[in-house]
Design a protein around this motif. Structure first.
Motif, short mmCIF file in Angstrom:
data_model
loop_
_atom_site.label_atom_id
_atom_site.label_comp_id
_atom_site.label_asym_id
_atom_site.label_seq_id
_atom_site.Cartn_x
_atom_site.Cartn_y
_atom_site.Cartn_z
N THR A 80 6.80 38.61 -64.86
CA THR A 80 5.80 38.43 -66.13
C THR A 80 7.16 37.56 -66.75
N THR A 81 7.52 37.17 -68.22
CA THR A 81 7.95 36.82 -68.88
C THR A 81 8.59 37.34 -69.88
N PRO A 82 9.65 37.89 -70.19
CA PRO A 82 10.41 38.57 -71.13
C PRO A 82 9.51 38.27 -72.96
N ASP A 83 9.12 36.81 -72.94
CA ASP A 83 7.77 37.91 -73.94
C ASP A 83 7.05 38.49 -73.60
N GLN A 84 6.37 38.69 -72.45
CA GLN A 84 4.98 39.62 -72.03
C GLN A 84 5.53 40.71 -71.10
N GLN A 85 6.34 40.94 -70.99
CA GLN A 85 7.55 42.02 -71.21
C GLN A 85 7.12 43.17 -72.66
N ALA A 86 8.02 42.66 -73.31
CA ALA A 86 7.75 42.67 -74.89
C ALA A 86 6.72 42.86 -75.63
N ILE A 87 4.86 42.52 -75.63
CA ILE A 87 3.55 42.76 -75.47
C ILE A 87 3.17 43.85 -74.66
N ILE A 88 4.00 44.14 -73.38
CA ILE A 88 3.21 45.64 -72.38
C ILE A 88 3.80 46.36 -73.05
N ILE A 89 5.04 46.77 -73.61
CA ILE A 89 5.89 47.63 -74.32
C ILE A 89 5.55 47.87 -75.39
N ALA A 90 5.21 46.94 -75.94
CA ALA A 90 4.78 47.41 -77.43
C ALA A 90 3.60 48.24 -77.37
N HIS A 91 2.70 47.68 -76.28
CA HIS A 91 1.21 47.85 -75.73
C HIS A 91 1.09 49.65 -75.98
N GLU A 92 2.40 49.99 -74.81
CA GLU A 92 2.35 51.61 -74.38
C GLU A 92 2.92 51.98 -75.18
N GLN A 93 3.46 51.32 -76.44
CA GLN A 93 4.28 52.40 -77.58
C GLN A 93 3.39 52.47 -78.17
N ALA A 94 2.51 51.46 -78.28
CA ALA A 94 1.18 51.99 -79.14
C ALA A 94 0.42 52.92 -78.46
N HIS A 95 0.35 53.36 -77.54
CA HIS A 95 -0.40 54.85 -77.19
C HIS A 95 0.47 55.80 -77.74
N ILE A 96 2.16 55.69 -77.12
CA ILE A 96 2.73 56.69 -78.05
C ILE A 96 2.28 57.70 -79.30
N ARG A 97 2.32 56.26 -80.21
CA ARG A 97 2.12 57.04 -81.58
C ARG A 97 1.22 57.20 -81.61
N GLN A 98 0.08 57.10 -81.13
CA GLN A 98 -1.54 57.18 -81.46
C GLN A 98 -1.70 58.00 -79.99
N PHE A 99 -0.49 58.98 -80.48
CA PHE A 99 -1.38 60.73 -79.82
C PHE A 99 -2.55 60.16 -78.13
N ASP A 100 -2.75 59.01 -77.43
CA ASP A 100 -3.62 58.50 -76.88
C ASP A 100 -3.51 59.74 -75.61
N ASN A 101 -2.62 59.65 -75.02
CA ASN A 101 -3.05 60.59 -74.25
C ASN A 101 -2.66 62.44 -74.16
N LEU A 102 -2.64 63.03 -75.29
CA LEU A 102 -3.58 64.25 -75.47
C LEU A 102 -4.48 64.28 -75.91
N SER A 103 -4.78 63.33 -76.93
CA SER A 103 -6.22 62.64 -77.23
C SER A 103 -7.73 62.81 -76.03
N TRP A 105 -6.72 63.87 -73.25
CA TRP A 105 -6.55 65.51 -72.01
C TRP A 105 -7.42 66.21 -73.39
N LEU A 106 -7.65 66.48 -73.74
CA LEU A 106 -8.14 67.43 -74.94
C LEU A 106 -9.85 66.68 -74.95
N LEU A 107 -10.05 65.26 -74.95
CA LEU A 107 -11.80 65.08 -74.06
C LEU A 107 -11.57 65.20 -73.00
N MET A 108 -10.81 65.34 -72.21
CA MET A 108 -11.61 65.63 -70.83
C MET A 108 -11.85 67.59 -70.59
#
Length: 224
Positions: A80-103, A105-108
């Protein structure tokens, strides 16, 4: 009386919940063991929240509940290119800010008593919504077309290695919905928005209706 129908019914439900909760706890223990192994193999970077996995596979994920980290594979970075890597990292960090993993787990935890054919549909829908919300957050700093292009590229890399169980930023079955939402954002209708309070009302009514049966169940073991 111990032979009352509601006592047998609640006893059966209690046994079913115990078995399902025990299985859920075991599955979570297995997941935690896998995450522990991943953390031991990951290589630290200058950014303490981003770790590199020394594998040729295409992997991108956020692991953790309250203090999550982003894990990227060396195979992903090499293709991947640096720009694509920045998009991927920003996407994963968005999951962290939204507490998606915790949500998730609670749903499961909440749906673990449900039959097996119901749970996957609920989890898949939840995953799609959280992915779309993360994509939308990334559009604040990147073009929607660039994000969609990155999704397609990762999906092609995933198809090439043919490992459907590997975490890799995008699930093939959700690719079309995510790309369409990026390029043509939609807005939920008033009817769909009204379904949430209706579902909460129905759930509250069902819980209250079970109070009487629960009271009779306790009458078997307690003396008033």
């Amino acid at each position: 009386m111990i032979s009352a129908w509601h006592s047998w019914f609640l006893s059966t439900v209690g046994l079913w919940l115990t078995l399902r909760m025990g299985r859920f706890a075991y599955q979570q223990w297995c997941v935690n063991q896998q995450l522990k192994l991943i953390r031991e193999q990951a290589l630290a970077t200058s950014d303490s929240t981003i770790c590199i996995l020394p594998t040729r596979d295409v992997v991108a994920m956020a692991a953790g509940y309250f203090r999550a980290d982003v894990y990227l594979s060396q195979g992903l970075l090499n293709q991947t290119t640096p720009d694509q890597q920045a998009i991927i990292i920003a996407h994963e960090q968005a999951h962290i800010r939204q507490f998606d993993n915790l949500s998730r787990w609670l749903l499961m935890l909440l749906i673990c008593p449900l039959p097996g054919f119901v749970r996957p549909a609920i989890l898949n829908r939840f995953t799609l919504v959280t992915e779309q919300l993360a994509d939308r957050r990334v559009t604040r700093n990147a073009e929607a077309a660039d994000i969609a292009e990155t999704l397609v590229k990762i999906a092609r890399l995933r198809h090439r290695i043919n490992k459907p169980g590997q975490a890799a930023f995008v699930a093939a079955e959700q690719l079309r919905e995510r790309v369409c939402e990026l390029l043509t954002p939609s807005r939920p209708s008033a009817l769909k928005l009204s379904l949430l309070p209706l579902a909460i009302l129905i759930t509250a009514t069902a819980v209250l209706s079970a109070t009487d049966a629960l009271h009779h169940f306790f009458d078997i073991f307690l003396v008033h």
